[in-house]
Design a protein around this motif. Structure first.
Motif, short mmCIF file in Angstrom:
data_model
loop_
_atom_site.label_atom_id
_atom_site.label_comp_id
_atom_site.label_asym_id
_atom_site.label_seq_id
_atom_site.Cartn_x
_atom_site.Cartn_y
_atom_site.Cartn_z
N ARG A 48 0.84 -1.20 0.00
CA ARG A 48 0.00 0.00 0.00
C ARG A 48 0.88 1.25 0.00
O ARG A 48 0.65 2.20 -0.76
N THR A 49 1.92 1.26 0.84
CA THR A 49 2.83 2.40 0.90
C THR A 49 3.53 2.60 -0.44
O THR A 49 3.66 3.73 -0.93
N LEU A 50 3.99 1.53 -1.06
CA LEU A 50 4.65 1.61 -2.36
C LEU A 50 3.73 2.25 -3.39
O LEU A 50 4.12 3.17 -4.10
N ILE A 51 2.49 1.77 -3.47
CA ILE A 51 1.54 2.29 -4.46
C ILE A 51 1.22 3.76 -4.19
O ILE A 51 1.21 4.58 -5.11
N LEU A 52 0.98 4.11 -2.93
CA LEU A 52 0.68 5.50 -2.59
C LEU A 52 1.86 6.42 -2.90
O LEU A 52 1.67 7.54 -3.41
N ASP A 53 3.07 5.97 -2.63
CA ASP A 53 4.25 6.77 -2.94
C ASP A 53 4.42 6.96 -4.44
O ASP A 53 4.78 8.04 -4.90
N ILE A 54 4.18 5.92 -5.22
CA ILE A 54 4.26 6.04 -6.67
C ILE A 54 3.21 7.04 -7.17
O ILE A 54 3.52 7.93 -7.98
N LYS A 55 1.98 6.92 -6.67
CA LYS A 55 0.93 7.86 -7.06
C LYS A 55 1.27 9.30 -6.67
O LYS A 55 0.89 10.24 -7.35
N ALA A 56 1.98 9.48 -5.57
CA ALA A 56 2.36 10.81 -5.10
C ALA A 56 3.56 11.38 -5.86
O ALA A 56 3.99 12.50 -5.58
N GLY A 57 4.11 10.61 -6.78
CA GLY A 57 5.22 11.11 -7.60
C GLY A 57 6.59 10.88 -7.02
O GLY A 57 7.59 11.40 -7.53
N LYS A 58 6.67 10.10 -5.95
CA LYS A 58 7.96 9.89 -5.30
C LYS A 58 8.92 9.00 -6.09
O LYS A 58 10.09 8.89 -5.74
N ALA A 59 8.44 8.37 -7.16
CA ALA A 59 9.29 7.54 -7.99
C ALA A 59 9.49 8.13 -9.39
O ALA A 59 10.11 7.51 -10.25
N ASP A 60 9.00 9.34 -9.61
CA ASP A 60 9.09 9.95 -10.94
C ASP A 60 10.53 10.09 -11.42
O ASP A 60 10.80 10.02 -12.62
N HIS A 61 11.46 10.28 -10.51
CA HIS A 61 12.87 10.43 -10.89
C HIS A 61 13.44 9.15 -11.49
O HIS A 61 14.49 9.18 -12.12
N LEU A 62 12.74 8.03 -11.35
CA LEU A 62 13.22 6.76 -11.90
C LEU A 62 12.83 6.58 -13.37
O LEU A 62 13.34 5.71 -14.03
N LEU A 63 11.94 7.43 -13.83
CA LEU A 63 11.44 7.29 -15.21
C LEU A 63 12.37 7.88 -16.22
O LEU A 63 12.90 8.82 -16.26
#
Length: 63
Positions: A48-63
């Motif tokens: 749940r934390t992983l999905i919420l963090d991705i939705k919040a843009g916390k993984a955008d730098h990986l794209l």
């Protein structure tokens, strides 16, 4: 491995399709559709934390 109940695949435009699943032991799974035998597993809270963090843009730098 416990029996995993998989949700319908989630497919982004032009991307791989992913599936989320759960088992009776309270574990959550995420896998590329068609490669469920290689699923990553953790607790429901961790997924749940992983999905919420991705939705919040916390993984955008990986794209």
């Amino acid at each position: 491995m416990s029996h995993i109940t998989w949700e319908a695949p989630f497919c982004g435009e032009g991307n791989n399709c992913f599936r989320l699943g759960t088992d009776a032991d309270g574990k959550a799974y995420i896998a590329v559709a068609g490669q469920e035998e290689l699923a990553i597993t953790d607790s429901h809270d961790a997924l749940r934390t992983l999905i919420l963090d991705i939705k919040a843009g916390k993984a955008d730098h990986l794209l």
